[in-house]
Design a protein around this motif. Structure first.
Motif, PDB file in Angstrom:
ATOM      1  N   ASN A  19       0.372   6.679   5.755  1.00  0.00           N
ATOM      2  CA  ASN A  19       1.182   5.512   4.914  1.00  0.00           C
ATOM      3  C   ASN A  19       0.715   4.538   5.275  1.00  0.00           C
ATOM      4  O   ASN A  19      -0.407   3.594   4.827  1.00  0.00           O
ATOM      5  CB  ASN A  19       1.957   5.847   5.823  1.00  0.00           C
ATOM      6  CG  ASN A  19       1.969   5.049   7.548  1.00  0.00           C
ATOM      7  OD1 ASN A  19       1.623   3.109   7.398  1.00  0.00           O
ATOM      8  ND2 ASN A  19       1.491   5.357   8.477  1.00  0.00           N
ATOM      9  N   ASN A  20       1.787   3.538   4.405  1.00  0.00           N
ATOM     10  CA  ASN A  20       1.162   2.034   4.002  1.00  0.00           C
ATOM     11  C   ASN A  20       2.286   0.636   4.278  1.00  0.00           C
ATOM     12  O   ASN A  20       2.920   0.250   3.910  1.00  0.00           O
ATOM     13  CB  ASN A  20       1.427   2.185   2.794  1.00  0.00           C
ATOM     14  CG  ASN A  20       2.274   2.156   2.351  1.00  0.00           C
ATOM     15  OD1 ASN A  20       3.563   3.043   2.271  1.00  0.00           O
ATOM     16  ND2 ASN A  20       2.582   2.397   0.349  1.00  0.00           N
ATOM     17  N   MET A  21       3.584   1.617   5.133  1.00  0.00           N
ATOM     18  CA  MET A  21       4.361   0.697   6.190  1.00  0.00           C
ATOM     19  C   MET A  21       4.249  -0.671   6.645  1.00  0.00           C
ATOM     20  O   MET A  21       4.789  -1.194   7.389  1.00  0.00           O
ATOM     21  CB  MET A  21       5.241   2.020   7.182  1.00  0.00           C
ATOM     22  CG  MET A  21       5.679   2.698   6.143  1.00  0.00           C
ATOM     23  SD  MET A  21       6.902   4.336   7.393  1.00  0.00           S
ATOM     24  CE  MET A  21       4.994   4.681   8.654  1.00  0.00           C
ATOM     25  N   MET A  22       2.259  -0.389   7.017  1.00  0.00           N
ATOM     26  CA  MET A  22       2.628  -1.428   7.949  1.00  0.00           C
ATOM     27  C   MET A  22       1.389  -2.936   7.558  1.00  0.00           C
ATOM     28  O   MET A  22       0.942  -3.001   7.612  1.00  0.00           O
ATOM     29  CB  MET A  22       2.068  -1.193   9.655  1.00  0.00           C
ATOM     30  CG  MET A  22       2.893  -0.713  10.383  1.00  0.00           C
ATOM     31  SD  MET A  22       4.472  -1.720  10.605  1.00  0.00           S
ATOM     32  CE  MET A  22       4.006  -2.394  12.003  1.00  0.00           C
TER      33      MET A  22
END
Length: 77
Positions: free
Chosen positions: A72-75
């Protein structure tokens, strides 16, 4: 029963609720989580359940790190 004239099939509705929890909780705790989710879903989905053929299912499973992969690249900083 509501019919879809394009297909001649009834419009059934179904909601699947899958929840993963950390391992090691006592069975009574997991059952309490399940019951709370069923109660909440019953309230939230009441209009759907009253509208025609429909249902839902709650499933709880324990998270197993060795069988899980994610990206993911949410943070982003």
């Amino acid at each position: 029963m509501t019919a879809d004239s394009r297909r001649g099939a009834s419009l059934n509705r179904f909601v699947q609720i899958n929840v993963k929890i950390a391992p090691g909780r006592p069975e009574a705790v997991v059952a309490g989580i399940r019951d709370s989710l069923v109660d909440a879903a019953s309230i939230a989905l009441a209009p759907m359940l009253a509208a025609g053929p429909s249902g839902f299912q709650v499933e709880i499973s324990e998270f197993r790190r060795e069988l899980t992969a994610s990206r993911n690249n949410m943070m982003q900083p």
